[in-house]
Enzyme design. Sequence first.
Site, PDB file in Angstrom:
ATOM      1  CE  LYS A 191       0.529   1.171   4.537  1.00 18.53           C
ATOM      2  NZ  LYS A 191       0.703   2.487   5.170  1.00 18.53           N
ATOM      3  CB  THR A 248      -1.696   4.723   2.582  1.00 12.21           C
ATOM      4  OG1 THR A 248      -1.906   3.909   3.725  1.00 12.21           O
ATOM      5  CG2 THR A 248      -0.282   5.232   2.616  1.00 12.21           C
ATOM      6  CB  SER A 254      -0.158   8.907   3.547  1.00  9.42           C
ATOM      7  OG  SER A 254       0.767   8.137   2.799  1.00  9.42           O
ATOM      8  CD  GLU A 281       9.313   1.444   6.112  1.00  7.69           C
ATOM      9  OE1 GLU A 281       9.944   0.883   5.202  1.00  7.69           O
ATOM     10  OE2 GLU A 281       9.572   1.277   7.321  1.00  7.69           O
TER      11      GLU A 281
END
Length: 333
Positions: A191, A248, A254, A281
């Site tokens: 995601k 997200t 986010s 990430e």
Amino acid sequence: MSAASVAVLGAGSWGTALALLLARNGHATRLWGHRSEHIVQLCADGENRRYLPGIPFPAALTPCAALAEAVTGAELVLVAVPSHAYGATLAALRPHLGDNQGVAWATKGLEHGTGRFLHEVTAEQLGARPAAIVSGPSFAREVAAGLPTALTVAAAEHGYARRVAALLHGPTLRAYTSTDVVGVELGGALKNVLAIAAGISDGQGFGANARAALITRGLAEMVRLGEAVGGRRETFMGLAGIGDLILTCTDDQSRNRRFGLAVGRGTAITDALATIGQVVEGMTTTPEILRLARSHGVEMPITEQVEAVLYHGRAPRQAVESLLARDPKAEGL
């Protein structure tokens, strides 16, 4: 739920938010971070001013600079560090962990350089012991502020998933359980990549239609890869899949979406990362997802275009045009 002793490893925004939640649930919670000067500051301030300013620590939350002290006697050790630090954190934890202590992780990503799932890293580093993943649609600040949230706890042993869920479950958080560890892990990792794609699209000004298409077709990529690696389709239709994906991709809390927005607006990647100021990430997860997909022969066109923009200099508009130029096909997951 009777009170327990819990150690949370990782004093960033997410680790701190989970420590706040556990302490408010009545559990004696020790929060450890790898930088001792940061822990000293947490003790002095009674809050995490760097990541979650204005949210005071309850009496049950104790910052702890010594890893051995944080872990000793803890019924649960919950790891909430970035994926690039996950293996090293477990290696440091191993000498201090008793045979009967269970672990869980709230890290979303794959091992850097190998593309391995974190449950594989956990088993390699810590051996056979109860282990669970905590995932789902959750921004740290909202959890820390006590806003309503729902999460998924997955473990191979359903009884252990229920135990960890019970520790997290409280007035502001509902915890669901699953035995689909692989599916929950993949949803949390992928995601972030798709949120970068959504951010790039919005940064280019392509609008709500394009965003909805990216989320929907991104879910199709998630399901294809997830089933190929052993995940269950229903997992991706739940909190750890589409729930986390929608959150997200659509909200500017986010980091991954904000990073994509900046890149879509023409900001250099290094400058966009510097502006975010925390780990993004999805940036490092993208090549690992593609490594995994190619090893299973799974087509991932959106993820491929994100990699092309982030690592091979492709212009964001060209990436979107490449997706639109694909041959028409029947819709399906």
